[in-house]
Design a protein around this motif. Structure first.
Motif, short mmCIF file in Angstrom:
data_model
loop_
_atom_site.label_atom_id
_atom_site.label_comp_id
_atom_site.label_asym_id
_atom_site.label_seq_id
_atom_site.Cartn_x
_atom_site.Cartn_y
_atom_site.Cartn_z
N ARG A 70 156.91 22.49 42.40
CA ARG A 70 156.55 23.28 41.23
C ARG A 70 156.00 22.35 40.14
NH1 ARG A 70 161.64 26.23 41.94
NH2 ARG A 70 162.52 24.90 40.31
N SER A 71 155.09 22.89 39.37
CA SER A 71 154.57 22.18 38.20
C SER A 71 155.01 22.91 36.94
CB SER A 71 153.05 22.07 38.27
OG SER A 71 152.46 23.36 38.43
N LEU A 72 154.42 24.07 36.69
CA LEU A 72 154.77 24.87 35.53
C LEU A 72 155.76 25.96 35.93
CD1 LEU A 72 151.20 25.35 34.02
CD2 LEU A 72 152.90 23.62 33.42
N PRO A 73 156.71 26.27 35.08
CA PRO A 73 157.62 27.38 35.39
C PRO A 73 156.88 28.70 35.43
CG PRO A 73 157.94 26.60 33.14
CD PRO A 73 157.02 25.63 33.80
N ALA A 74 157.48 29.69 36.09
CA ALA A 74 156.81 30.98 36.25
C ALA A 74 156.54 31.65 34.91
CB ALA A 74 157.67 31.90 37.13
N SER A 75 157.34 31.35 33.90
CA SER A 75 157.15 31.98 32.59
C SER A 75 156.07 31.29 31.76
CB SER A 75 158.46 31.95 31.81
OG SER A 75 158.94 30.62 31.65
N HIS A 76 155.61 30.13 32.21
CA HIS A 76 154.59 29.41 31.44
C HIS A 76 153.24 30.09 31.62
CE1 HIS A 76 152.08 26.20 29.88
NE2 HIS A 76 153.16 25.53 29.49
N PRO A 77 152.51 30.36 30.53
CA PRO A 77 151.23 31.07 30.66
C PRO A 77 150.09 30.20 31.16
CG PRO A 77 151.63 30.52 28.35
CD PRO A 77 152.87 30.10 29.11
N GLY A 78 150.29 28.90 31.29
CA GLY A 78 149.22 28.02 31.73
C GLY A 78 148.43 27.46 30.56
N PHE A 79 147.35 26.75 30.87
CA PHE A 79 146.50 26.14 29.85
C PHE A 79 145.08 26.70 29.98
CE2 PHE A 79 149.71 22.97 31.02
CZ PHE A 79 150.30 22.72 29.79
N VAL A 80 144.39 26.73 28.86
CA VAL A 80 142.99 27.15 28.86
C VAL A 80 142.21 26.28 27.88
CG1 VAL A 80 143.46 28.93 27.11
CG2 VAL A 80 141.37 29.06 28.46
N SER A 81 141.04 25.80 28.32
CA SER A 81 140.10 25.08 27.47
C SER A 81 138.79 25.84 27.46
CB SER A 81 139.87 23.66 27.98
OG SER A 81 141.02 22.86 27.80
N ILE A 82 138.17 25.92 26.29
CA ILE A 82 136.93 26.67 26.13
C ILE A 82 135.81 25.71 25.76
CG2 ILE A 82 135.81 28.56 24.91
CD1 ILE A 82 138.54 29.73 24.37
N ASP A 83 134.74 25.77 26.52
CA ASP A 83 133.56 24.98 26.22
C ASP A 83 132.77 25.71 25.13
OD1 ASP A 83 131.33 23.45 26.11
OD2 ASP A 83 130.85 23.54 28.24
N ASP A 84 132.74 25.12 23.94
CA ASP A 84 132.07 25.78 22.82
C ASP A 84 130.57 25.91 23.03
OD1 ASP A 84 134.51 25.93 21.53
OD2 ASP A 84 134.29 23.96 20.61
N GLU A 85 129.99 25.10 23.88
CA GLU A 85 128.54 25.16 24.09
C GLU A 85 128.14 26.27 25.03
OE1 GLU A 85 127.51 21.34 25.54
OE2 GLU A 85 128.01 20.28 23.68
N THR A 86 128.88 26.45 26.10
CA THR A 86 128.49 27.42 27.14
C THR A 86 129.41 28.63 27.20
OG1 THR A 86 129.81 26.27 28.83
CG2 THR A 86 127.53 25.56 28.52
N GLY A 87 130.56 28.56 26.55
CA GLY A 87 131.51 29.67 26.63
C GLY A 87 132.32 29.70 27.91
N ILE A 88 132.21 28.68 28.75
CA ILE A 88 132.99 28.62 30.00
C ILE A 88 134.44 28.31 29.66
CG2 ILE A 88 133.26 27.44 32.21
CD1 ILE A 88 130.30 26.88 32.20
N ARG A 89 135.36 29.03 30.31
CA ARG A 89 136.79 28.79 30.12
C ARG A 89 137.35 28.06 31.35
NH1 ARG A 89 139.80 34.19 28.93
NH2 ARG A 89 138.57 34.88 30.71
N PHE A 90 138.16 27.06 31.10
CA PHE A 90 138.81 26.31 32.16
C PHE A 90 140.30 26.64 32.13
CE2 PHE A 90 135.06 23.94 30.82
CZ PHE A 90 134.44 23.69 32.04
N LEU A 91 140.76 27.32 33.18
CA LEU A 91 142.15 27.76 33.27
C LEU A 91 142.92 26.88 34.25
CD1 LEU A 91 141.77 31.65 33.42
CD2 LEU A 91 142.15 30.21 31.43
N SER A 92 144.15 26.58 33.88
CA SER A 92 145.01 25.75 34.74
C SER A 92 146.36 26.42 34.91
CB SER A 92 145.20 24.35 34.15
OG SER A 92 143.99 23.63 34.14
N HIS A 93 146.80 26.48 36.14
CA HIS A 93 148.14 26.94 36.49
C HIS A 93 148.47 26.37 37.85
CE1 HIS A 93 151.66 29.63 36.44
NE2 HIS A 93 151.39 29.76 35.16
#
Length: 563
Positions: free
Chosen positions: A78-101
């Motif tokens: 396991r890395s993140l607990p089940a209750s953890h919402p994860g991480f998100v980064s947003i590229d301000d230039e293109t609007g692409i979102r990078f999600l991690s879980h």
């Protein structure tokens, strides 16, 4: 880039498992300004050229449905607990979102990542079990995998097995990104290994496990229970890194963003030119050279020859950009250079350039000299250019055919007396502030003296130079039109070079047949000697790809005839 990055682990109880996954979600998506959140500190500052510019990192505030896997998973799985919402980064230039879980959001991607994880930690391994490997197919995607070990004082063999995989459906793109991915994934892996090694050394100093294991009594009945407790250590426990997953999210997000922007598709009309192939070969060689230096360095400090990705192709491209940053007047085009030097002097200088002789400029203004080289290099194919923009000592002709020298550097006697070199001395007529002088005032402050031991007349040929001078002397043609005219002339003569190379070097024809080919190519007549010298010199501008293709085709034809 349509790809995802995942960190995988081989658990001693459950086998290969996916620990952490970062994927890119392309627009349409909510505006980055409407997303509220907090910034999570990462480790992006540990590598100065890897800062994720334009990436805003936030904790994911919206609930995301993830596939539930392993109801009874160990801590090492396991890395993140089940209750953890994860991480998100947003590229301000293109609007692409990078999600991690821990796992991808979509069931289809989960299956692809799961298979890549199993294969990277089981059957698809490189010699030594540590290092990069490529595998995959059209159905399940293609995978760049880098396996590595992390020290653990409680693990079997005192180490645990991990891998970082990048999964994409574009095989060509992934293969072309191999040197880039290898270089930057090694930075992440080395950081994890060095952090875990410090924890390992500390634990061994307190309680050496090797002596404990040798003195303990082995019992088959209690062995599984003994192993189960030691097999549950997480990566966070092994590294003692409080923000480990936030740091990995930052690294993986930057990697996806940078890997997606470093290569762009370009529409080409017809086959790529020889200049394009040569530039690609130089970039590949420099990336491989940097990878070799980093491998020889043993993962320590960067090699002195390391260059950021943005500086690839330095020899031919970045010198031109750096010359624009230097103060003082500069040459802007071939026509400008011809107006400053004069028609006869320009023809003499251009003749030496086209014949492959060494062109030496000596003066106190490096910006002016580099601008002259930028203009003169346009006369040649990229593969024929070897440039030393400005040096404090003389360099031999085999190292460079464009050489800039400071005014106090002496020219060796064998060079000044050679017919295969030309020297342009730049002297200042009067004292003035060069930085405040415009481009049109070069003649008012500089005096140019051209000297060469060559006695051969330069007013007959080559044919390319004769046609170019007609275009330069026609004031009705703009600078852009003259540039396109020169490009067409270069392509015409490079095609003649290809024919001559195939005829003489590959097929091995004699001198009489070669003379007939030269006549067919229009290289005979007035200026024939200069045309032949140009063709022979320009053969060095052919790409290795083209030469290899010709040799392979000839050998293949010989085998088919023999059969």
């Amino acid at each position: 880039m349509n790809a995802l990055v995942a960190l995988c682990h081989f658990c001693e109880l459950h086998g290969p498992r996916t620990l952490f996954c970062t994927e890119a979600l392309h627009p349409p998506s909510p505006s980055p300004s409407s997303q509220a959140g907090m910034t999570v500190p990462g480790d992006r500052d540990r590598d100065g050229d890897r800062e994720g510019e334009g990436l805003t990192m936030r904790v994911n505030q919206s609930p995301v449905s993830y596939i539930k896997v392993l109801l009874f998973a160990s801590q090492g799985c396991r890395s993140l607990p089940a209750s953890h919402p994860g991480f998100v980064s947003i590229d301000d230039e293109t609007g692409i979102r990078f999600l991690s879980h821990q796992h991808p959001r979509q069931p289809q991607l989960f299956s692809v990542v799961r298979q890549a994880c199993v294969r990277s930690l089981s059957c698809e391994v490189c010699p030594g079990r540590e290092g990069p490997i490529f595998f995959g197919d059209e159905q399940h995607g293609f995978v760049f995998s880098h396996t590595f070990f992390i020290k653990d004082s409680l693990a079997r063999g005192f180490q645990r097995w991990y891998s970082i995989v990048m999964v994409a459906m574009d095989r060509i793109y992934l293969i072309n990104s191999w040197p880039f991915l290898l270089r930057h994934l090694r930075l992440t892996i080395q950081s994890l290994q060095s952090t875990a090694l410090k924890v390992f050394d500390g634990e061994q100093g307190v309680c050496p496990q090797r002596a404990v294991r040798m003195n303990s009594v082995f019992s088959p009945a209690v062995f599984p229970h003994q192993r189960s407790g030691n097999a549950a250590r997480s990566l966070t426990s092994l590294t003692q890194h409080p923000n480990l997953w936030a740091s990995l999210h930052s690294s993986f997000s930057w990697l996806l963003k940078a890997c997606g922007s470093r290569l762009t598709e370009k529409l080409l009309e017809g086959a790529p030119t020889e200049d394009t192939l040569v530039l690609i070969e130089r970039q590949t060689e420099q990336e491989e050279e940097m990878s070799c230096w980093e491998g020889a360095d043993g993962g320590g400090s960067q090699s002195p020859r390391y260059q950021p990705e943005s500086e690839l192709g330095h020899d031919f491209l970045c010198e031109d950009m750096k010359s624009n940053e230097l103060p003082g007047p500069k040459f802007t085009s071939l026509r400008h250079l011809r107006q400053v030097l004069g028609g006869a002097e320009f023809r003499q200088l251009a003749w030496h350039v086209l014949m492959g002789n060494q062109v030496i400029w000596r003066g106190a203004d490096p910006g002016l000299i580099q601008s002259a080289f930028t203009v003169l290099k346009s006369l040649l194919p990229v593969g024929c250019v070897r440039s030393v923009p400005y040096s404090a000592q003389y360099e031999e002709a085999y190292k460079c055919n464009f050489l800039g020298l400071s005014p106090d550097v002496p020219i060796p006697t064998h060079v000044s007396s050679s017919e295969f070199s030309v020297l342009v001395d730049i002297s200042t007529e009067r004292c003035c502030q060069i930085s405040t002088v415009g481009d049109d005032d070069i003649c008012s402050i500089y005096q140019f003296s051209i000297s060469s031991a060559n006695t051969q007349p330069t007013d007959r040929g080559p044919t390319l130079l004769n046609k170019l001078e007609v275009a330069l002397s026609n004031e009705n043609l703009s600078v852009d039109v003259v540039s396109h005219c020169l490009l067409c002339l270069k392509e015409e003569w490079m095609n003649k070079v290809k024919v001559l190379f195939k005829f003489s070097n590959v097929d091995g024809r004699g001198g009489e047949d070669t003379q007939k080919v030269l006549a067919l190519l229009g290289a005979t007549g007035p200026g024939e000697e200069d045309n032949v010298r140009l063709l022979k010199f320009w053969r060095s501008g052919l790409s290795k790809t083209y030469k290899s293709h010709l040799m392979t085709a000839v050998r293949g034809g010989e085998r088919s005839l023999s059969q």
